[in-house]
Scaffold this motif. Structure first.
Motif, mmCIF file in Angstrom:
data_model
loop_
_atom_site.group_PDB
_atom_site.id
_atom_site.type_symbol
_atom_site.label_atom_id
_atom_site.label_comp_id
_atom_site.label_asym_id
_atom_site.label_seq_id
_atom_site.Cartn_x
_atom_site.Cartn_y
_atom_site.Cartn_z
ATOM 1 N N LEU A 1 23.837 48.522 11.129
ATOM 2 C CA LEU A 1 25.010 47.864 11.713
ATOM 3 C C LEU A 1 24.752 47.517 13.175
ATOM 4 C CD1 LEU A 1 28.101 49.872 10.391
ATOM 5 C CD2 LEU A 1 27.625 47.456 10.003
ATOM 6 N N LEU A 2 24.206 48.470 13.917
ATOM 7 C CA LEU A 2 23.936 48.234 15.337
ATOM 8 C C LEU A 2 22.928 47.100 15.523
ATOM 9 C CD1 LEU A 2 24.438 49.084 18.273
ATOM 10 C CD2 LEU A 2 22.557 50.723 18.009
ATOM 11 N N HIS A 3 21.840 47.106 14.766
ATOM 12 C CA HIS A 3 20.833 46.047 14.894
ATOM 13 C C HIS A 3 21.401 44.672 14.551
ATOM 14 C CE1 HIS A 3 17.249 49.055 14.485
ATOM 15 N NE2 HIS A 3 17.948 49.222 15.589
ATOM 16 N N ARG A 4 22.175 44.608 13.477
ATOM 17 C CA ARG A 4 22.780 43.329 13.099
ATOM 18 C C ARG A 4 23.801 42.871 14.144
ATOM 19 N NH1 ARG A 4 23.090 42.221 6.865
ATOM 20 N NH2 ARG A 4 21.244 43.310 6.155
ATOM 21 N N THR A 5 24.541 43.820 14.705
ATOM 22 C CA THR A 5 25.517 43.488 15.753
ATOM 23 C C THR A 5 24.805 42.983 16.997
ATOM 24 O OG1 THR A 5 27.090 45.090 14.876
ATOM 25 C CG2 THR A 5 27.409 44.404 17.147
ATOM 26 N N GLU A 6 23.719 43.622 17.382
ATOM 27 C CA GLU A 6 22.938 43.171 18.540
ATOM 28 C C GLU A 6 22.385 41.764 18.308
ATOM 29 O OE1 GLU A 6 21.367 47.505 20.199
ATOM 30 O OE2 GLU A 6 20.100 46.345 18.835
ATOM 31 N N LYS A 7 21.947 41.483 17.089
ATOM 32 C CA LYS A 7 21.459 40.141 16.761
ATOM 33 C C LYS A 7 22.585 39.121 16.913
ATOM 34 C CE LYS A 7 19.168 37.532 13.105
ATOM 35 N NZ LYS A 7 18.630 37.561 11.740
ATOM 36 N N ARG A 8 23.767 39.472 16.439
ATOM 37 C CA ARG A 8 24.942 38.594 16.577
ATOM 38 C C ARG A 8 25.265 38.365 18.053
ATOM 39 N NH1 ARG A 8 28.275 34.591 14.713
ATOM 40 N NH2 ARG A 8 30.390 34.961 15.422
ATOM 41 N N ILE A 9 25.198 39.431 18.847
ATOM 42 C CA ILE A 9 25.482 39.318 20.286
ATOM 43 C C ILE A 9 24.486 38.379 20.958
ATOM 44 C CG2 ILE A 9 25.401 40.606 22.462
ATOM 45 C CD1 ILE A 9 26.654 42.994 20.865
ATOM 46 N N ARG A 10 23.218 38.527 20.655
ATOM 47 C CA ARG A 10 22.202 37.641 21.249
ATOM 48 C C ARG A 10 22.494 36.174 20.918
ATOM 49 N NH1 ARG A 10 18.905 41.847 19.457
ATOM 50 N NH2 ARG A 10 18.007 43.046 21.174
ATOM 51 N N ALA A 11 22.839 35.928 19.660
ATOM 52 C CA ALA A 11 23.130 34.556 19.239
ATOM 53 C C ALA A 11 24.362 34.015 19.953
ATOM 54 C CB ALA A 11 23.324 34.506 17.718
ATOM 55 N N ARG A 12 25.409 34.816 20.033
ATOM 56 C CA ARG A 12 26.626 34.374 20.721
ATOM 57 C C ARG A 12 26.367 34.129 22.200
ATOM 58 N NH1 ARG A 12 31.866 37.663 20.208
ATOM 59 N NH2 ARG A 12 32.354 36.140 21.803
ATOM 60 N N ALA A 13 25.667 35.055 22.847
ATOM 61 C CA ALA A 13 25.400 34.909 24.279
ATOM 62 C C ALA A 13 24.603 33.641 24.555
ATOM 63 C CB ALA A 13 24.667 36.136 24.815
ATOM 64 N N ALA A 14 23.612 33.362 23.714
ATOM 65 C CA ALA A 14 22.796 32.159 23.902
ATOM 66 C C ALA A 14 23.620 30.894 23.683
ATOM 67 C CB ALA A 14 21.606 32.181 22.946
ATOM 68 N N LEU A 15 24.522 30.920 22.725
ATOM 69 C CA LEU A 15 25.338 29.760 22.409
ATOM 70 C C LEU A 15 26.466 29.558 23.422
ATOM 71 C CD1 LEU A 15 26.054 27.508 20.320
ATOM 72 C CD2 LEU A 15 27.525 29.207 19.220
ATOM 73 N N GLU A 16 27.169 30.629 23.742
ATOM 74 C CA GLU A 16 28.371 30.533 24.568
ATOM 75 C C GLU A 16 28.098 30.542 26.067
ATOM 76 O OE1 GLU A 16 30.560 33.918 23.247
ATOM 77 O OE2 GLU A 16 30.971 33.050 21.285
ATOM 78 N N HIS A 17 27.063 31.262 26.480
ATOM 79 C CA HIS A 17 26.798 31.438 27.911
ATOM 80 C C HIS A 17 25.303 31.343 28.191
ATOM 81 C CE1 HIS A 17 30.922 32.795 27.870
ATOM 82 N NE2 HIS A 17 30.599 33.710 26.988
ATOM 83 N N PRO A 18 24.686 30.202 27.858
ATOM 84 C CA PRO A 18 23.236 30.083 28.048
ATOM 85 C C PRO A 18 22.872 30.283 29.523
ATOM 86 C CG PRO A 18 24.204 27.941 27.533
ATOM 87 C CD PRO A 18 25.289 28.964 27.377
ATOM 88 N N GLY A 19 21.877 31.117 29.752
ATOM 89 C CA GLY A 19 21.409 31.376 31.105
ATOM 90 C C GLY A 19 22.217 32.410 31.871
ATOM 91 N N ALA A 20 23.345 32.812 31.350
ATOM 92 C CA ALA A 20 24.176 33.809 32.033
ATOM 93 C C ALA A 20 23.609 35.204 31.800
ATOM 94 C CB ALA A 20 25.616 33.745 31.527
ATOM 95 N N ILE A 21 23.932 36.099 32.693
ATOM 96 C CA ILE A 21 23.544 37.491 32.532
ATOM 97 C C ILE A 21 24.519 38.138 31.550
ATOM 98 C CG2 ILE A 21 23.335 39.725 33.696
ATOM 99 C CD1 ILE A 21 22.655 38.148 36.257
ATOM 100 N N PHE A 22 23.968 38.868 30.573
ATOM 101 C CA PHE A 22 24.830 39.597 29.657
ATOM 102 C C PHE A 22 24.216 40.955 29.393
ATOM 103 C CE2 PHE A 22 21.866 37.947 26.561
ATOM 104 C CZ PHE A 22 21.853 38.887 25.538
ATOM 105 N N GLU A 23 25.059 41.868 28.917
ATOM 106 C CA GLU A 23 24.574 43.206 28.592
ATOM 107 C C GLU A 23 25.243 43.712 27.328
ATOM 108 O OE1 GLU A 23 25.579 45.379 32.138
ATOM 109 O OE2 GLU A 23 27.557 45.923 31.392
ATOM 110 N N PHE A 24 24.502 44.586 26.652
ATOM 111 C CA PHE A 24 25.043 45.282 25.504
ATOM 112 C C PHE A 24 25.820 46.490 26.007
ATOM 113 C CE2 PHE A 24 21.096 43.491 23.691
ATOM 114 C CZ PHE A 24 21.625 42.793 22.625
ATOM 115 N N ALA A 25 26.872 46.849 25.319
ATOM 116 C CA ALA A 25 27.612 48.062 25.619
ATOM 117 C C ALA A 25 28.032 48.692 24.294
ATOM 118 C CB ALA A 25 28.837 47.747 26.467
#
Length: 188
Positions: free
Chosen positions: A118-142
């Motif tokens: 679940l965590l790995h799949r969620t992290e993959k989803r987060i990476r995809a969303r961050a790249a799509l929604e906020h390209p180049g922005a700083i993001f972090e997992f929590a």
């Protein structure tokens, strides 16, 4: 509820999927109810998550009518929901985007890699969303785990998460014996 005991070979297939309908709400709620005792969840806590069935229905309803149903991941085994996770996000004052990975696994199903998956799949989803929604922005997992959620804390530490801060909740049990006094002049 969802006990994997009794499988002849000890292996039960787990299927991962996005939420499908409001019919998922009671199944997700059952995951929370099934972990109350094991994780010693305090239902009156402001920081521990024990959503009501109605709040889950509302959240799912809003999600199903938007573009975010992929932010909810359900794990099914032996014909029942045994775990689920979801993503929340917000932007901090310094413009960092925070993506919070939340997840819960029924105690009888822990130790089988479901939480890790679940965590790995969620992290993959987060990476995809961050790249799509906020390209180049700083993001972090929590992620969150209370001191009584030892299995979740161990998983997060094993996966490289570190404790960034802690929250302490306090309550005054004898609040009915407190004497109220008038506020000083000029203070409202």
């Amino acid at each position: 509820m969802g006990d994997p005991a009794g499988a002849s070979d000890g292996l039960i297939a787990v299927r991962y999927r996005a939420i499908e309908s409001l019919a998922d709400a009671p199944r997700l709620h059952a995951v929370h109810l099934g972990r109350l005792a094991h994780d010693r969840v305090d239902p009156s806590s402001a920081s521990e998550s024990l959503p009501s069935l109605e709040s889950l229905r509302l959240a799912l309803g809003a999600t199903l009518h938007g573009d975010w149903n992929g932010d909810w991941l359900v794990a099914e085994g032996a014909g029942t929901v045994v775990a689920y996770g979801r993503v929340e996000d917000w932007q901090e004052a310094d413009d960092t985007w925070v993506y919070l990975a939340l997840g819960w696994v029924l105690p009888a199903w822990r130790g089988r890699g479901i939480g890790t998956e679940l965590l790995h799949r969620t992290e993959k989803r987060i990476r995809a969303r961050a790249a799509l929604e906020h390209p180049g922005a700083i993001f972090e997992f929590a992620a969150n785990a209370s001191e009584t959620e030892r299995d979740a804390a161990a998983l997060l530490l094993h996966e490289g998460y570190t404790c960034a801060y802690t929250v302490v909740e306090m309550a005054l049990a004898a609040a009915d014996s407190v004497t109220l006094t008038a506020m000083p002049a000029g203070v409202r």
